[in-house]
Design a protein around this motif. Structure first.
Motif, PDB file in Angstrom:
ATOM      1  N   THR A 210       0.824  -1.204   0.000  1.00 21.68           N
ATOM      2  CA  THR A 210       0.000   0.000   0.000  1.00 21.68           C
ATOM      3  C   THR A 210       0.857   1.253   0.000  1.00 21.68           C
ATOM      4  OG1 THR A 210      -0.108  -0.052   2.423  1.00 21.68           O
ATOM      5  CG2 THR A 210      -1.863  -1.156   1.220  1.00 21.68           C
ATOM      6  N   THR A 211       2.164   1.082   0.115  1.00 22.26           N
ATOM      7  CA  THR A 211       3.047   2.245   0.189  1.00 22.26           C
ATOM      8  C   THR A 211       3.893   2.417  -1.064  1.00 22.26           C
ATOM      9  OG1 THR A 211       4.757   0.934   1.298  1.00 22.26           O
ATOM     10  CG2 THR A 211       3.166   2.118   2.686  1.00 22.26           C
ATOM     11  N   GLU A 212       3.866   1.445  -1.962  1.00 23.60           N
ATOM     12  CA  GLU A 212       4.647   1.528  -3.178  1.00 23.60           C
ATOM     13  C   GLU A 212       3.722   1.481  -4.391  1.00 23.60           C
ATOM     14  OE1 GLU A 212       7.515  -1.549  -3.192  1.00 23.60           O
ATOM     15  OE2 GLU A 212       8.430  -0.965  -1.279  1.00 23.60           O
ATOM     16  N   ALA A 213       4.176   2.099  -5.476  1.00 22.48           N
ATOM     17  CA  ALA A 213       3.401   2.070  -6.711  1.00 22.48           C
ATOM     18  C   ALA A 213       3.320   0.637  -7.235  1.00 22.48           C
ATOM     19  CB  ALA A 213       4.035   2.977  -7.746  1.00 22.48           C
ATOM     20  N   SER A 214       2.149   0.243  -7.684  1.00 24.63           N
ATOM     21  CA  SER A 214       1.928  -1.076  -8.261  1.00 24.63           C
ATOM     22  C   SER A 214       1.056  -0.890  -9.497  1.00 24.63           C
ATOM     23  CB  SER A 214       1.250  -1.997  -7.240  1.00 24.63           C
ATOM     24  OG  SER A 214       1.056  -3.289  -7.776  1.00 24.63           O
ATOM     25  N   PRO A 215       1.681  -0.558 -10.650  1.00 32.58           N
ATOM     26  CA  PRO A 215       0.934  -0.220 -11.861  1.00 32.58           C
ATOM     27  C   PRO A 215      -0.048  -1.303 -12.274  1.00 32.58           C
ATOM     28  CG  PRO A 215       3.264   0.293 -12.123  1.00 32.58           C
ATOM     29  CD  PRO A 215       3.143  -0.488 -10.853  1.00 32.58           C
ATOM     30  N   PHE A 276       0.660   4.192 -11.506  1.00 35.65           N
ATOM     31  CA  PHE A 276       0.834   4.061 -10.053  1.00 35.65           C
ATOM     32  C   PHE A 276      -0.003   2.947  -9.420  1.00 35.65           C
ATOM     33  CE2 PHE A 276       1.370   8.634 -11.091  1.00 35.65           C
ATOM     34  CZ  PHE A 276       2.711   8.765 -10.765  1.00 35.65           C
ATOM     35  N   GLY A 277      -1.142   2.623 -10.010  1.00 38.14           N
ATOM     36  CA  GLY A 277      -2.041   1.644  -9.406  1.00 38.14           C
ATOM     37  C   GLY A 277      -2.972   2.284  -8.398  1.00 38.14           C
ATOM     38  N   PRO A 278      -4.119   1.661  -8.109  1.00 38.61           N
ATOM     39  CA  PRO A 278      -5.141   2.278  -7.259  1.00 38.61           C
ATOM     40  C   PRO A 278      -4.762   2.430  -5.796  1.00 38.61           C
ATOM     41  CG  PRO A 278      -5.750   0.020  -7.788  1.00 38.61           C
ATOM     42  CD  PRO A 278      -4.560   0.351  -8.644  1.00 38.61           C
ATOM     43  N   LEU A 279      -4.020   1.479  -5.249  1.00 37.38           N
ATOM     44  CA  LEU A 279      -3.678   1.553  -3.826  1.00 37.38           C
ATOM     45  C   LEU A 279      -2.773   2.739  -3.532  1.00 37.38           C
ATOM     46  CD1 LEU A 279      -3.060  -2.235  -3.050  1.00 37.38           C
ATOM     47  CD2 LEU A 279      -5.142  -0.897  -2.691  1.00 37.38           C
ATOM     48  N   TYR A 280      -1.780   2.927  -4.377  1.00 39.55           N
ATOM     49  CA  TYR A 280      -0.857   4.046  -4.213  1.00 39.55           C
ATOM     50  C   TYR A 280      -1.594   5.376  -4.386  1.00 39.55           C
ATOM     51  CZ  TYR A 280       3.265   7.018  -4.950  1.00 39.55           C
ATOM     52  OH  TYR A 280       4.219   7.998  -4.862  1.00 39.55           O
ATOM     53  N   LEU A 281      -2.440   5.464  -5.407  1.00 42.92           N
ATOM     54  CA  LEU A 281      -3.189   6.701  -5.642  1.00 42.92           C
ATOM     55  C   LEU A 281      -4.058   7.050  -4.439  1.00 42.92           C
ATOM     56  CD1 LEU A 281      -4.355   6.196  -9.347  1.00 42.92           C
ATOM     57  CD2 LEU A 281      -2.566   7.755  -8.515  1.00 42.92           C
ATOM     58  N   ASN A 282      -4.711   6.044  -3.902  1.00 39.04           N
ATOM     59  CA  ASN A 282      -5.611   6.283  -2.774  1.00 39.04           C
ATOM     60  C   ASN A 282      -4.840   6.728  -1.539  1.00 39.04           C
ATOM     61  OD1 ASN A 282      -8.157   6.242  -1.384  1.00 39.04           O
ATOM     62  ND2 ASN A 282      -7.550   4.289  -0.464  1.00 39.04           N
ATOM     63  N   GLN A 283      -3.723   6.075  -1.282  1.00 36.00           N
ATOM     64  CA  GLN A 283      -2.962   6.410  -0.071  1.00 36.00           C
ATOM     65  C   GLN A 283      -2.252   7.757  -0.178  1.00 36.00           C
ATOM     66  OE1 GLN A 283       0.743   4.232   1.124  1.00 36.00           O
ATOM     67  NE2 GLN A 283      -0.517   3.702   2.897  1.00 36.00           N
ATOM     68  N   GLN A 284      -1.677   8.035  -1.351  1.00 42.92           N
ATOM     69  CA  GLN A 284      -0.867   9.237  -1.500  1.00 42.92           C
ATOM     70  C   GLN A 284      -1.696  10.494  -1.769  1.00 42.92           C
ATOM     71  OE1 GLN A 284       2.516   9.421  -1.048  1.00 42.92           O
ATOM     72  NE2 GLN A 284       2.327   7.279  -0.382  1.00 42.92           N
ATOM     73  N   TYR A 285      -2.821  10.342  -2.442  1.00 45.36           N
ATOM     74  CA  TYR A 285      -3.551  11.523  -2.894  1.00 45.36           C
ATOM     75  C   TYR A 285      -5.001  11.591  -2.426  1.00 45.36           C
ATOM     76  CZ  TYR A 285       0.492  11.292  -5.945  1.00 45.36           C
ATOM     77  OH  TYR A 285       1.771  11.193  -6.414  1.00 45.36           O
ATOM     78  N   GLY A 288      -8.788  10.001   2.572  1.00 47.94           N
ATOM     79  CA  GLY A 288      -9.120   8.998   3.573  1.00 47.94           C
ATOM     80  C   GLY A 288     -10.543   8.503   3.464  1.00 47.94           C
ATOM     81  N   LYS A 289     -11.286   9.014   2.499  1.00 45.66           N
ATOM     82  CA  LYS A 289     -12.685   8.633   2.343  1.00 45.66           C
ATOM     83  C   LYS A 289     -12.842   7.206   1.834  1.00 45.66           C
ATOM     84  CE  LYS A 289     -17.009  10.177   0.202  1.00 45.66           C
ATOM     85  NZ  LYS A 289     -17.657  11.202  -0.643  1.00 45.66           N
ATOM     86  N   VAL A 290     -11.879   6.751   1.010  1.00 38.95           N
ATOM     87  CA  VAL A 290     -11.948   5.413   0.424  1.00 38.95           C
ATOM     88  C   VAL A 290     -11.054   4.467   1.214  1.00 38.95           C
ATOM     89  CG1 VAL A 290     -11.456   4.016  -1.613  1.00 38.95           C
ATOM     90  CG2 VAL A 290     -12.467   6.299  -1.879  1.00 38.95           C
ATOM     91  N   ALA A 291     -11.638   3.402   1.726  1.00 36.12           N
ATOM     92  CA  ALA A 291     -10.865   2.408   2.471  1.00 36.12           C
ATOM     93  C   ALA A 291     -10.196   1.443   1.501  1.00 36.12           C
ATOM     94  CB  ALA A 291     -11.789   1.633   3.410  1.00 36.12           C
ATOM     95  N   CYS A 292      -8.960   1.049   1.812  1.00 36.11           N
ATOM     96  CA  CYS A 292      -8.242   0.092   0.981  1.00 36.11           C
ATOM     97  C   CYS A 292      -8.740  -1.314   1.311  1.00 36.11           C
ATOM     98  CB  CYS A 292      -6.734   0.192   1.229  1.00 36.11           C
ATOM     99  SG  CYS A 292      -5.975   1.654   0.522  1.00 36.11           S
ATOM    100  N   GLU A 293      -9.591  -1.856   0.449  1.00 33.63           N
ATOM    101  CA  GLU A 293     -10.170  -3.175   0.687  1.00 33.63           C
ATOM    102  C   GLU A 293      -9.685  -4.196  -0.340  1.00 33.63           C
ATOM    103  OE1 GLU A 293     -14.308  -2.346   0.531  1.00 33.63           O
ATOM    104  OE2 GLU A 293     -14.369  -1.420   2.523  1.00 33.63           O
ATOM    105  N   GLY A 294      -8.589  -3.893  -1.003  1.00 26.28           N
ATOM    106  CA  GLY A 294      -8.082  -4.756  -2.052  1.00 26.28           C
ATOM    107  C   GLY A 294      -7.764  -3.928  -3.287  1.00 26.28           C
ATOM    108  N   TYR A 295      -6.992  -4.490  -4.169  1.00 28.72           N
ATOM    109  CA  TYR A 295      -6.507  -3.761  -5.331  1.00 28.72           C
ATOM    110  C   TYR A 295      -7.655  -3.273  -6.224  1.00 28.72           C
ATOM    111  CZ  TYR A 295      -3.124  -2.682  -9.057  1.00 28.72           C
ATOM    112  OH  TYR A 295      -2.345  -2.049  -9.995  1.00 28.72           O
ATOM    113  N   CYS A 296      -8.412  -4.203  -6.790  1.00 27.91           N
ATOM    114  CA  CYS A 296      -9.503  -3.830  -7.694  1.00 27.91           C
ATOM    115  C   CYS A 296     -10.662  -3.158  -6.954  1.00 27.91           C
ATOM    116  CB  CYS A 296     -10.000  -5.061  -8.452  1.00 27.91           C
ATOM    117  SG  CYS A 296      -8.778  -5.762  -9.587  1.00 27.91           S
ATOM    118  N   GLN A 297     -10.918  -3.600  -5.742  1.00 25.69           N
ATOM    119  CA  GLN A 297     -12.005  -2.996  -4.964  1.00 25.69           C
ATOM    120  C   GLN A 297     -11.736  -1.514  -4.710  1.00 25.69           C
ATOM    121  OE1 GLN A 297     -10.420  -5.799  -4.383  1.00 25.69           O
ATOM    122  NE2 GLN A 297     -11.792  -7.421  -3.649  1.00 25.69           N
TER     123      GLN A 297
END
Length: 361
Positions: A210-215, A276-285, A288-297
């Motif tokens: 969740t802390t690194e880019a995963s295209p 960057f992938g969705p997890l990185y985008l969500n965490q970095q930018y 906090g409204k969207v919870a990380c519940e998995g890559y595609c989710q």
């Protein structure tokens, strides 16, 4: 066209177009990712051809990838698509379950279409072999290869320790020599296979950082789905119509290829996901409204946070980001040229490739 060329082009945004010609299939494999039956849906032929006819020599993908269901349930339509694609300079790859191999003689129209396709893919796994015996698949492939056709096999097993994998690979090499490349993957619990998700034989999914880019590579090529909807993502849930309006590019009835290509290449969100992938985008930018519940989710929920949307627009407008995108594409091309779910079998994608071309990869 060798399998390595196809895998390399997978990294080129809009370099190909996935075309799911039908969801129908005469086989009932237990692990089917599309949950296909003979009565499943498909877009009308005239709608499909309307979109295909928008391809031109100056505006077309490099690859048209025909899939399903079973595309060879519509052999006349396949032939028309091949003729148009070749006239524009595009190559055609088709994946088939080879239902026709169960009979001694291949129907004439199907045989002609097989010969006109630039690359033919088929599958071998324990579920598929219950529907079409391995000996029949290898018999047809042997004839095609002897006649100079480029073919490849997708082989699926439960995990890297599945004894089926070395056994079937040995069988393929015994019958076909080292002329046919193989892409070895693990069985995925999608579609009808979800009923087996709790099986201990499934290989657990690797946890994603969740802390690194995963295209995201699922958003490289647009997909024409069974009802004519065009999506930016080839994830099976998105293709099946799960609610993800931000991943919808249009419809074959109203759009042309150039419009779809431009949207796919220029939309900031798609560019950011590929980079960057969705997890990185969500965490970095994100806010906090969207919870990380998995890559595609997480990807499906990104539009719920307007902060992410605004910041993505700003980031992707930077010249330095464009440079990063180009560099990433080149790196992914090298990675996909030796792609495999299971590292021990990655070398099999190179079978049949010229040695001097392998050395340059």
């Amino acid at each position: 066209m060798h399998l390595i060329e196809l895998l390399t082009l997978r990294s080129k945004p809009a370099g190909g177009l996935y075309f799911l010609l039908t969801r129908r299939c005469p086989l009932l494999c237990d692990h089917c990712s599309t949950n296909s039956t003979l009565t499943s849906e498909e877009a009308a032929e005239d709608e499909i051809l309307r979109f295909v006819n928008t391809l031109t020599p100056t505006s077309r993908p490099d690859i048209i990838f025909l899939s399903g269901g079973e595309p060879l349930l519509r052999p006349r339509l396949v032939r028309q698509i091949i003729e148009k694609s070749h006239a524009c300079g595009a190559r055609v790859v088709m994946i088939t379950g080879m239902f026709f191999a169960r009979q001694e003689k291949i129907p004439r129209l199907i045989e002609e279409v097989l010969n006109e396709t630039d690359h033919l893919m088929t599958s071998l796994d324990i579920f598929h072999e219950r529907q079409v015996p391995r000996v029949d698949v290898l018999r047809v492939l042997r004839t095609l290869v002897d006649n100079g056709k480029d073919v490849s096999i997708q082989i699926a097993g439960w995990n890297e320790h599945d004894p089926y994998l070395p056994e079937v690979i040995s069988s393929v090499r015994e019958h076909l020599g080292d002329r046919v490349p193989m892409l070895v993957e693990t069985i995925k619990y999608l579609g009808r296979a979800r009923q087996m998700e709790t099986s201990h034989q499934f290989k657990p999914a690797n946890s994603l950082p969740t802390t690194e880019a995963s295209p995201c590579v699922m958003i490289s090529w647009p997909v024409v789905t069974w009802d004519g909807t065009i999506t930016a993502c080839c994830n099976e849930d998105v293709v099946d119509g799960i609610h993800a309006p931000h991943l919808r590019l249009g419809h074959i009835v109203t759009e042309d290829w150039q419009t779809i290509r431009d949207r796919h290449l220029q939309t900031s969100l798609y560019r950011a996901l590929r980079t960057f992938g969705p997890l990185y985008l969500n965490q970095q930018y994100g806010s906090g409204k969207v919870a990380c519940e998995g890559y595609c989710q997480t990807c499906r929920k990104l539009p719920d946070d307007p902060v992410i949307t605004q910041r993505i627009e700003e980031i992707m407008a930077r010249p330095s980001t464009g440079y990063l995108e180009r560099q990433l594409t080149m790196l992914q091309e090298q990675r996909h040229a030796a792609y495999s779910d299971i590292a021990a079998y990655a070398h099999l994608v190179k079978l049949g490739y010229k040695e001097q071309e392998i050395a340059s990869l």
